[in-house]
Design a protein around this motif. Structure first.
Motif, mmCIF file in Angstrom:
data_model
loop_
_atom_site.group_PDB
_atom_site.id
_atom_site.type_symbol
_atom_site.label_atom_id
_atom_site.label_comp_id
_atom_site.label_asym_id
_atom_site.label_seq_id
_atom_site.Cartn_x
_atom_site.Cartn_y
_atom_site.Cartn_z
ATOM 1 N N ALA A 252 -24.234 41.151 -21.986
ATOM 2 C CA ALA A 252 -23.810 42.427 -22.580
ATOM 3 C C ALA A 252 -22.496 42.272 -23.329
ATOM 4 C CB ALA A 252 -23.681 43.485 -21.492
ATOM 5 N N PHE A 253 -21.606 41.448 -22.813
ATOM 6 C CA PHE A 253 -20.334 41.212 -23.492
ATOM 7 C C PHE A 253 -20.535 40.319 -24.715
ATOM 8 C CE2 PHE A 253 -19.351 42.033 -19.039
ATOM 9 C CZ PHE A 253 -18.411 43.041 -19.144
ATOM 10 N N SER A 254 -21.452 39.354 -24.629
ATOM 11 C CA SER A 254 -21.704 38.458 -25.757
ATOM 12 C C SER A 254 -22.336 39.207 -26.913
ATOM 13 C CB SER A 254 -22.614 37.305 -25.318
ATOM 14 O OG SER A 254 -22.031 36.586 -24.266
ATOM 15 N N GLU A 255 -23.296 40.088 -26.593
ATOM 16 C CA GLU A 255 -23.976 40.840 -27.649
ATOM 17 C C GLU A 255 -23.033 41.797 -28.361
ATOM 18 O OE1 GLU A 255 -27.112 42.664 -25.532
ATOM 19 O OE2 GLU A 255 -28.285 40.809 -25.288
ATOM 20 N N ALA A 256 -21.950 42.180 -27.704
ATOM 21 C CA ALA A 256 -20.970 43.082 -28.326
ATOM 22 C C ALA A 256 -19.868 42.313 -29.048
ATOM 23 C CB ALA A 256 -20.360 43.990 -27.264
ATOM 24 N N ARG A 258 -18.184 39.597 -27.945
ATOM 25 C CA ARG A 258 -17.148 39.264 -26.971
ATOM 26 C C ARG A 258 -16.193 40.432 -26.748
ATOM 27 N NH1 ARG A 258 -16.624 34.247 -25.338
ATOM 28 N NH2 ARG A 258 -14.396 34.541 -24.907
ATOM 29 N N ARG A 259 -16.727 41.641 -26.923
ATOM 30 C CA ARG A 259 -15.949 42.842 -26.640
ATOM 31 C C ARG A 259 -16.655 43.654 -25.563
ATOM 32 N NH1 ARG A 259 -11.861 44.049 -30.023
ATOM 33 N NH2 ARG A 259 -11.666 42.740 -31.907
ATOM 34 N N CYS A 260 -15.888 44.458 -24.857
ATOM 35 C CA CYS A 260 -16.457 45.291 -23.789
ATOM 36 C C CYS A 260 -17.269 46.415 -24.414
ATOM 37 C CB CYS A 260 -15.339 45.864 -22.927
ATOM 38 S SG CYS A 260 -15.941 47.018 -21.653
ATOM 39 N N PRO A 261 -18.526 46.596 -23.999
ATOM 40 C CA PRO A 261 -19.346 47.668 -24.565
ATOM 41 C C PRO A 261 -18.785 49.059 -24.294
ATOM 42 C CG PRO A 261 -20.711 46.059 -23.423
ATOM 43 C CD PRO A 261 -19.293 45.741 -23.085
ATOM 44 N N ARG A 262 -17.923 49.211 -23.279
ATOM 45 C CA ARG A 262 -17.393 50.542 -22.966
ATOM 46 C C ARG A 262 -16.090 50.825 -23.714
ATOM 47 N NH1 ARG A 262 -16.345 52.143 -16.821
ATOM 48 N NH2 ARG A 262 -18.622 52.380 -16.887
ATOM 49 N N CYS A 263 -15.099 49.939 -23.562
ATOM 50 C CA CYS A 263 -13.784 50.232 -24.150
ATOM 51 C C CYS A 263 -13.556 49.545 -25.487
ATOM 52 C CB CYS A 263 -12.663 49.856 -23.181
ATOM 53 S SG CYS A 263 -12.558 48.076 -22.839
ATOM 54 N N GLY A 264 -14.409 48.601 -25.861
ATOM 55 C CA GLY A 264 -14.305 47.942 -27.148
ATOM 56 C C GLY A 264 -13.232 46.885 -27.230
ATOM 57 N N ARG A 265 -12.505 46.641 -26.156
ATOM 58 C CA ARG A 265 -11.462 45.623 -26.195
ATOM 59 C C ARG A 265 -12.067 44.228 -26.124
ATOM 60 N NH1 ARG A 265 -6.788 48.073 -22.140
ATOM 61 N NH2 ARG A 265 -6.507 50.060 -23.257
ATOM 62 N N GLU A 266 -11.318 43.293 -26.696
ATOM 63 C CA GLU A 266 -11.771 41.908 -26.664
ATOM 64 C C GLU A 266 -11.713 41.395 -25.228
ATOM 65 O OE1 GLU A 266 -10.863 37.599 -28.786
ATOM 66 O OE2 GLU A 266 -9.789 39.409 -29.425
ATOM 67 N N VAL A 267 -12.744 40.673 -24.857
ATOM 68 C CA VAL A 267 -12.873 40.218 -23.474
ATOM 69 C C VAL A 267 -12.358 38.791 -23.364
ATOM 70 C CG1 VAL A 267 -14.489 39.698 -21.618
ATOM 71 C CG2 VAL A 267 -14.830 41.724 -23.051
ATOM 72 N N GLU A 268 -11.377 38.617 -22.502
ATOM 73 C CA GLU A 268 -10.878 37.286 -22.181
ATOM 74 C C GLU A 268 -11.557 36.802 -20.897
ATOM 75 O OE1 GLU A 268 -8.990 35.578 -24.080
ATOM 76 O OE2 GLU A 268 -8.564 37.198 -25.515
ATOM 77 N N PRO A 269 -11.706 35.483 -20.732
ATOM 78 C CA PRO A 269 -12.375 34.980 -19.513
ATOM 79 C C PRO A 269 -11.733 35.481 -18.231
ATOM 80 C CG PRO A 269 -12.143 33.226 -21.124
ATOM 81 C CD PRO A 269 -11.380 34.399 -21.670
ATOM 82 N N GLU A 270 -10.397 35.590 -18.216
ATOM 83 C CA GLU A 270 -9.739 36.023 -16.983
ATOM 84 C C GLU A 270 -9.882 37.517 -16.731
ATOM 85 O OE1 GLU A 270 -6.662 35.573 -20.290
ATOM 86 O OE2 GLU A 270 -8.325 34.414 -19.446
ATOM 87 N N SER A 271 -10.385 38.267 -17.717
ATOM 88 C CA SER A 271 -10.540 39.719 -17.527
ATOM 89 C C SER A 271 -11.892 40.083 -16.928
ATOM 90 C CB SER A 271 -10.351 40.447 -18.860
ATOM 91 O OG SER A 271 -11.394 40.101 -19.769
ATOM 92 N N LEU A 272 -12.752 39.089 -16.680
ATOM 93 C CA LEU A 272 -14.057 39.331 -16.058
ATOM 94 C C LEU A 272 -14.058 38.763 -14.636
ATOM 95 C CD1 LEU A 272 -16.578 38.459 -18.923
ATOM 96 C CD2 LEU A 272 -15.767 40.712 -18.222
ATOM 97 N N VAL A 273 -14.487 39.584 -13.697
ATOM 98 C CA VAL A 273 -14.614 39.128 -12.309
ATOM 99 C C VAL A 273 -16.053 39.358 -11.855
ATOM 100 C CG1 VAL A 273 -12.196 39.545 -11.724
ATOM 101 C CG2 VAL A 273 -13.882 41.367 -11.396
#
Length: 486
Positions: A252-256, A258-273
């Motif tokens: 879901a993050f890759s299809e967006a 590399r952004r969060c589908p909810r908030c639209g911010r760029e997703v860093e590896p350390e921001s995913l748990v």
């Protein structure tokens, strides 16, 4: 056609060599085959490999009282129909009654009248001739006939073998070959009957699952989608975005981008748990936390719910020597009302077997200086529940209750029937405080499947509550340590 006199074998058990010689000459003069033994031990040795038509016995033997041998013969499945004539010097009228109660078919006193003795022997031999072969076997129950056949073959250890034609998936070939017009697997039921009666010992071997529709063992378990029951499902690892809390698969993050589908911010590896896993159905595209498990019987083709599937314990069996099989347990055991409902459904030991396990565990605890704990579970109100829900549903509830009890047990622990409506748990190397935790967990499980019943749990521990089996069981009956719930 009657057997000839030469076919008639008489075992004469007489301690006096002079009397034995006279009786032997008398019987041989009639054309009968006579074997003489002077004590009970040698008589038993002869009986191990021979089957006489008649036993003539003097009860006053040098090594033991002869009536003990008479009683043993009467109860033994192999020798039970061999008639016994007690020929005794005891003139007490009560002696005759004692001999008949022990199992003798006739009684005479010494000195005997020659013609009368021969007349009585002829009658008993005629009786023996009429109860051999098929007539004799027809008087035995199926399980007694099976035991007699195994003893005659000298079989002591029985191990099940895999069988596709048996409803249980296993069969004991040595036992099955002795049965007439039986289906593979029926010998296991008969061996369980013998184990319940204390005639054979048994040890756990395997557990098989049986179809609730046809009772067959060949079941195919599979996980399916709870919406469409399709087995075409896959596991997805879920991730949570720590910034906004959105949970989804990595795709879901890759299809967006590399952004969060909810908030639209760029997703860093350390921001995913990691947020665990979910299941995805490829057919209806449903997402769910847990699949449901169903089973299909490969024999009848029916689909069944897992909770309705029955279980059957497969055992290995050890035949007891006759003298051990007839030896009662030192404690009087109250028969369980639960065993007829649960027999064959769970790996629960019989009343005698659980006491034997307790004795073994106690001896080991004494030797290794370890603690030992007992938990007694008493269930009250089963009669009312049977009336309310019926016997079939009560049986399913009890099977579910036992399955949950096994969740709290370790491989070294034992569960068996104890009391009219309860169980006994033997917990080696377990302190009383640890046992109390286990008891509380067991109580929670039991209340889930047996609502509305009064369940009491009593505890006892070695060495503080007793140093013998009797002392520990008496402490359970007193019920000082208890866990109650209704």
């Amino acid at each position: 056609m009657n057997e000839s006199k030469q076919d008639k074998l008489i075992l004469l058990v007489e301690p006096d060599p002079v009397v034995a010689s006279r009786l032997e000459d008398l019987f041989r003069g009639e054309g009968w085959v006579v074997e003489v033994r002077h004590d009970a031990r040698r008589a038993r040795q002869f009986l191990q490999n021979n089957k006489p038509h008649l036993v003539v016995l003097e009860p006053l033997l040098p090594d033991e009282h002869g009536l003990a041998l008479v009683s043993e013969l009467r109860k033994h499945p192999k020798w039970g129909f061999v008639p016994t004539l007690v020929l005794s010097e005891d003139l007490d009228p009560e002696a005759r009654l004692r001999a008949l109660k022990a199992g003798a078919l006739d009684y005479m006193t010494k000195p005997y009248e020659r013609e009368e003795l021969l007349f009585r022997v002829r009658n008993l031999l005629q009786l023996a001739g009429g109860t051999t072969g098929a007539d004799r076997s027809s008087r035995l129950s199926p399980e007694e006939k099976l035991l007699a056949g195994l003893l005659e073959l000298g079989v002591r250890q029985l191990t099940p073998g895999v069988s596709r034609v048996s409803r249980y998936g296993y069969t004991v070939e040595e036992a099955f070959r002795l049965l007439d017009d039986a289906q593979p697997g029926e010998e296991l039921d008969l061996l369980d009957e013998l184990a319940d009666r204390g005639k054979v010992n048994r040890q756990f071997y395997d557990v098989v699952h049986l179809c609730p529709k046809c009772g067959w063992h060949d079941l195919n378990f599979r996980e399916v989608c709870p919406a469409c029951e399709s087995p075409n499902i896959k596991v997805q690892r879920m991730y949570r975005h720590v910034t906004c809390g959105y949970v989804g698969p990595r795709s879901a993050f890759s299809e967006a981008g590399r952004r969060c589908p909810r908030c639209g911010r760029e997703v860093e590896p350390e921001s995913l748990v990691s947020a665990g896993v979910r299941f995805h159905c490829n057919q209806c595209h449903n997402s769910f936390a847990e699949p449901i498990v169903v089973c299909r019987c490969l024999n009848c083709g029916e689909l069944s719910d897992v909770d309705a599937v029955e279980t059957r314990v497969i055992w290995t069996y050890q035949l007891r020597p006759a003298e051990e099989a007839e030896k009662p347990h030192k404690r009087v055991v109250e028969p369980s009302t639960l065993r007829p409902l649960l027999r064959g459904e769970a790996a629960v030991l019989s009343e005698h077997e659980i006491l034997d396990k307790l004795e073994q565990a106690l001896n080991e605890a004494i030797e290794k200086r370890q603690e030992l704990s007992l938990i007694q579970i008493v269930i009250e109100g089963l009669g009312r529940l049977r009336v309310r829900v019926g016997e079939d549903k009560l049986r399913r509830l009890l099977v579910a209750a036992v399955s949950r009890l096994f969740r709290v047990l370790r491989a070294t622990d034992s569960l068996g029937y104890y009391g009219a409506s309860g169980f006994l748990l033997v917990l080696p190397a377990t302190s009383l405080s640890e046992a109390k935790v286990i008891a509380e967990r067991a109580l929670v499980y039991l209340r889930q499947v047996l609502p509305g019943l009064f369940i009491s749990i009593r505890l006892a521990g070695f060495p503080q509550d007793g140093r013998s089996v009797d002392e520990l069981l008496e402490m359970l009956e007193v019920g000082i340590e208890t866990v109650n719930a209704s």
